[in-house]
Design a protein around this motif. Structure first.
Motif, PDB file in Angstrom:
ATOM      1  N   PHE A 489      16.497  19.681  57.441  1.00 45.59           N
ATOM      2  CA  PHE A 489      17.945  19.902  57.442  1.00 45.59           C
ATOM      3  C   PHE A 489      18.446  19.725  56.007  1.00 45.59           C
ATOM      4  O   PHE A 489      18.167  18.707  55.370  1.00 45.59           O
ATOM      5  N   ASN A 490      19.146  20.730  55.503  1.00 45.62           N
ATOM      6  CA  ASN A 490      19.706  20.682  54.153  1.00 45.62           C
ATOM      7  C   ASN A 490      21.213  20.845  54.221  1.00 45.62           C
ATOM      8  O   ASN A 490      21.710  21.722  54.933  1.00 45.62           O
ATOM      9  N   PHE A 491      21.931  20.005  53.507  1.00 48.45           N
ATOM     10  CA  PHE A 491      23.348  20.296  53.344  1.00 48.45           C
ATOM     11  C   PHE A 491      23.729  20.148  51.881  1.00 48.45           C
ATOM     12  O   PHE A 491      23.215  19.274  51.161  1.00 48.45           O
ATOM     13  N   THR A 492      24.566  21.073  51.416  1.00 48.77           N
ATOM     14  CA  THR A 492      24.979  21.124  50.015  1.00 48.77           C
ATOM     15  C   THR A 492      26.497  21.088  49.928  1.00 48.77           C
ATOM     16  O   THR A 492      27.197  21.542  50.829  1.00 48.77           O
ATOM     17  N   ASN A 493      26.997  20.560  48.820  1.00 44.70           N
ATOM     18  CA  ASN A 493      28.443  20.526  48.606  1.00 44.70           C
ATOM     19  C   ASN A 493      28.728  20.217  47.140  1.00 44.70           C
ATOM     20  O   ASN A 493      27.894  19.655  46.436  1.00 44.70           O
ATOM     21  N   TRP A 494      29.936  20.632  46.709  1.00 41.18           N
ATOM     22  CA  TRP A 494      30.398  20.315  45.366  1.00 41.18           C
ATOM     23  C   TRP A 494      31.184  19.013  45.395  1.00 41.18           C
ATOM     24  O   TRP A 494      31.947  18.760  46.323  1.00 41.18           O
ATOM     25  N   TYR A 495      30.982  18.191  44.368  1.00 43.02           N
ATOM     26  CA  TYR A 495      31.684  16.914  44.264  1.00 43.02           C
ATOM     27  C   TYR A 495      32.225  16.746  42.849  1.00 43.02           C
ATOM     28  O   TYR A 495      31.625  17.231  41.879  1.00 43.02           O
ATOM     29  N   ASP A 496      33.354  16.044  42.745  1.00 37.86           N
ATOM     30  CA  ASP A 496      33.900  15.694  41.432  1.00 37.86           C
ATOM     31  C   ASP A 496      33.207  14.427  40.943  1.00 37.86           C
ATOM     32  O   ASP A 496      33.133  13.428  41.670  1.00 37.86           O
TER      33      ASP A 496
END
Length: 648
Positions: A489-496
């Motif tokens: 399971f992979n999850f990606t996201n942009w973060y500050d």
């Protein structure tokens, strides 16, 4: 303004030149020829308005040329002026007018008369062209009106009687046109709508409205009522109306409104049910957790300690299931909030790994953690929800892995300025997921196999919540799997990326003895007997005097009789709820009782319910179930500066 086309026909070139010189002006376009046959061709190919034709020509005289022009529908409307040097006798004039001419010019040409006559006929040609255009336009409108699917009618403003109507009236209302002409348009409406319809038409006339739209019910020939949309224009004491049958749309709108109302009612019923379920489930769980904490303070043997551990584990498991169901309902209702704060991503990931390490050891599998060196330490994220996501994914991986390993890997994919894209991978060597079930595992209450629940337990909500949380945070979740080999399971996201926060004051040790209060009396309004017992026991341990009531009405009566430093109030109580009670205290009581601090001990799970408690006048909210130290902190905060403490 478009120029007027003028044709000059004369067998002598010098006459043409002379006429062109006399007709030198900007608002005309001149065509000339010495051949009558050529003249016919020019007239056919160009919109000639005026023709100056010489009478005496060798091939074909002017009379014959004009007769041919007048015989053709395309050229019959040309205004012909004969130019001649022959006698002015009446017989020649009669012959010329009989051929279709409108006037004569006699050679030698008088410049002033020639210019004046040509100017007059140019104006006449323009007027005729406008009339032809208007006629064509009117004919087109007549075709549109006659074949329109809507009723189009003219109504006399003074009497409101129909003066003309198109055939669509028969198709829509069942009346023939001659049956409604002369009748009042108001009588076409159903009886209940007539007064209002008449008033509306009166407003259109009074305000001289150029356009207005409204809907009324009209009665058909067979006494049916239909909904009619009336588009109205008022001009020159005449009301022009376009009437459409909008009954199907109206019916559809009514169905939509009913469906919407039913959906909103169902949603409200569901929310009310879930709110009540939350209260009814969390309240006894709060009692179980509180009693467990109280029992640990008594003398117990090793066997009893084990039972207390099982009791605590069971109550926490029950609470997790309740939270799963409520999280799903919040997400579906759009009432789930993501709150981003400065957080240490490395610490968060390691904490989750440490919490589940013992569970992995029980399954006798390796539990690996890899955090890439370029992953920033501090980012803006919702730590609670990140914990929830990782706990769900890792718990699932451990649960479905019998041998091998489970690995959590965090890597940086991209970096743009102060933003970074992170990838979280949870890899296992477990039972895997069949290809035909991959798309369904994120659906509520769905699992990879029909017997998964019986073999491994669970509600089937974990992955649904995880996917929803990731998407709410703006990320993407993907899965790849092979049955018998494992899943990723992979999850990606942009973060500050964030700077390290200032060091916070160390929180109070949960297991440390809490300080006692000095001369504090608290009124507890709680209808659950177990929670009454638990709260009484806890508060008395802190040297607090306690009065217990089981509903809001009794709380008001007790508050009138005695003085209290604070009220702990359940929101859901019989006879009078906590919200109603708090409002009554804030509005009806005299000072200082009106300003008494109130803490809502609520099992409410929705943010709006907690906000409702604050709006009702409560000072703070403590959701059930809660730990004793959390209650102590809130009491201490609200009584700060008013009461002193004694050492434990």
């Amino acid at each position: 303004m478009a120029p007027v086309n003028i044709l000059i026909v004369d067998d002598r070139e010098e006459n043409i030149i002379a006429l062109e010189a006399l007709l030198h002006r900007d608002d005309i376009r001149k065509f000339s020829t010495t051949s009558p046959n050529e003249a016919l061709k020019i007239a056919w190919e160009n919109q000639i308005a005026i023709a100056l034709v010489d009478v005496q020509m060798p091939e074909m005289d002017g009379f014959e040329l004009v007769e041919m022009l007048k015989s053709n529908p395309k050229t019959r409307d040309i205004l012909v002026i004969f130019v001649t040097a022959i006698s002015k006798e009446a017989k020649y004039a009669v012959k010329g007018f009989g051929a279709g001419a409108v006037d004569y010019l006699y050679k030698p040409l008088d410049p002033y008369i020639t210019a004046a006559k040509v100017d007059a006929f140019i104006q006449l040609a323009r007027s005729q062209a406008e009339i032809r255009e208007k006629n064509i336009e009117l004919q087109n409108f007549a075709v549109v009106v006659k074949n329109s699917a809507d009723i189009i009618c003219a109504v006399e403003a003074q009497t409101l009687r129909i003066t003309s109507v198109n055939p669509a009236v028969e198709k829509i209302l069942g009346f023939r046109p001659n049956e409604v002409v002369g009748k009042s348009i108001v009588d076409m409406a159903v009886e209940d709508d007539r007064a209002h319809f008449r008033k509306k038409l009166g407003e259109v006339i009074k305000d001289n409205l150029q356009f207005s739209v409204f809907e009324y019910r009209f009665e058909t020939f067979d006494r049916r009522a239909i909904w009619a949309e009336c588009r109205v224009t008022y001009r020159n004491k005449v009301i022009f109306m376009n009437i459409s049958d909008v009954s199907p749309q109206k019916s559809f709108q009514e169905q939509l409104i009913k469906s919407k109302e039913a959906a909103e009612y169902g949603k409200k019923v569901k929310e009310t049910f879930l709110a009540n379920m939350s209260h009814e489930l969390r309240t006894p769980v709060n009692g179980i957790i509180g009693l467990t904490a109280l029992l640990r303070k008594t003398e117990t043997n090793e066997q009893q300690d084990g039972m207390l551990d099982l009791l605590e584990t069971s109550s926490q498991s029950l609470l997790a299931v309740i939270n799963d169901v409520l999280d799903i309902s919040k997400i579906e209702a759009g009432k789930f909030n993501i709150v981003r704060t400065v957080s240490n991503i490395r610490t968060t990931v390691r904490s989750v790994h440490d919490l589940l390490r013992f569970k992995a050891e029980e399954h006798d599998i390796e539990f690996l953690l890899e955090i890439a060196e370029d992953v920033p330490e501090y980012i803006m994220m919702d730590t609670l929800r990140m914990n929830q996501i990782l706990m769900n994914l890792l718990s699932n991986a451990i649960k479905f892995t019998e041998k091998g390993y489970v690995k959590l890997k965090v890597t940086q994919l991209q970096k743009h300025g102060a933003r970074v894209k992170l990838k979280f991978s949870v890899e296992d060597t477990g039972i895997g997921i069949p290809a035909d079930r991959l798309a369904k595992i994120f659906d509520s209450f769905e699992q990879a196999e029909d017997d998964t629940t019986s073999k491994y337990g669970g509600t089937g909500l974990g992955l649904t919540i995880t996917k929803s949380l990731i998407e709410l945070k703006g990320g993407d979740l993907t899965v790849s799997s092979q049955p018998g080999k494992g899943s990723v399971f992979n999850f990606t996201n942009w973060y500050d990326i964030a700077a390290a926060p200032e060091k916070k004051v160390e929180p109070r040790d949960k297991n440390k003895a809490l300080p006692l209060f000095d001369d504090v009396t608290i009124l507890v309004a709680e209808d659950n007997l177990v929670n009454q017992f638990m709260l009484t026991k806890i508060l008395k341990e802190w040297n607090i005097q306690v009065e217990i009531v089981d509903n809001g009405r009794k709380a008001l009566e007790k508050l009138k009789e005695l003085d209290f430093d604070m009220i702990l109030m359940d929101t859901h109580m019989p006879e009078m709820s906590g919200y109603q009670t708090a409002k009554a205290i804030r509005m009806d009581m005299e000072e200082p009782k009106r300003s008494i601090p109130i803490i809502s001990l609520s099992a409410a799970s929705y943010d709006h319910e907690q906000q409702q408690a604050l709006t009702a006048g409560m000072n703070d909210v403590l959701p059930k179930p809660f730990m004793p130290y959390e209650l102590h902190e809130k009491i201490e905060k609200l009584l700060a500066g008013k009461k002193s403490f004694v050492t434990a």
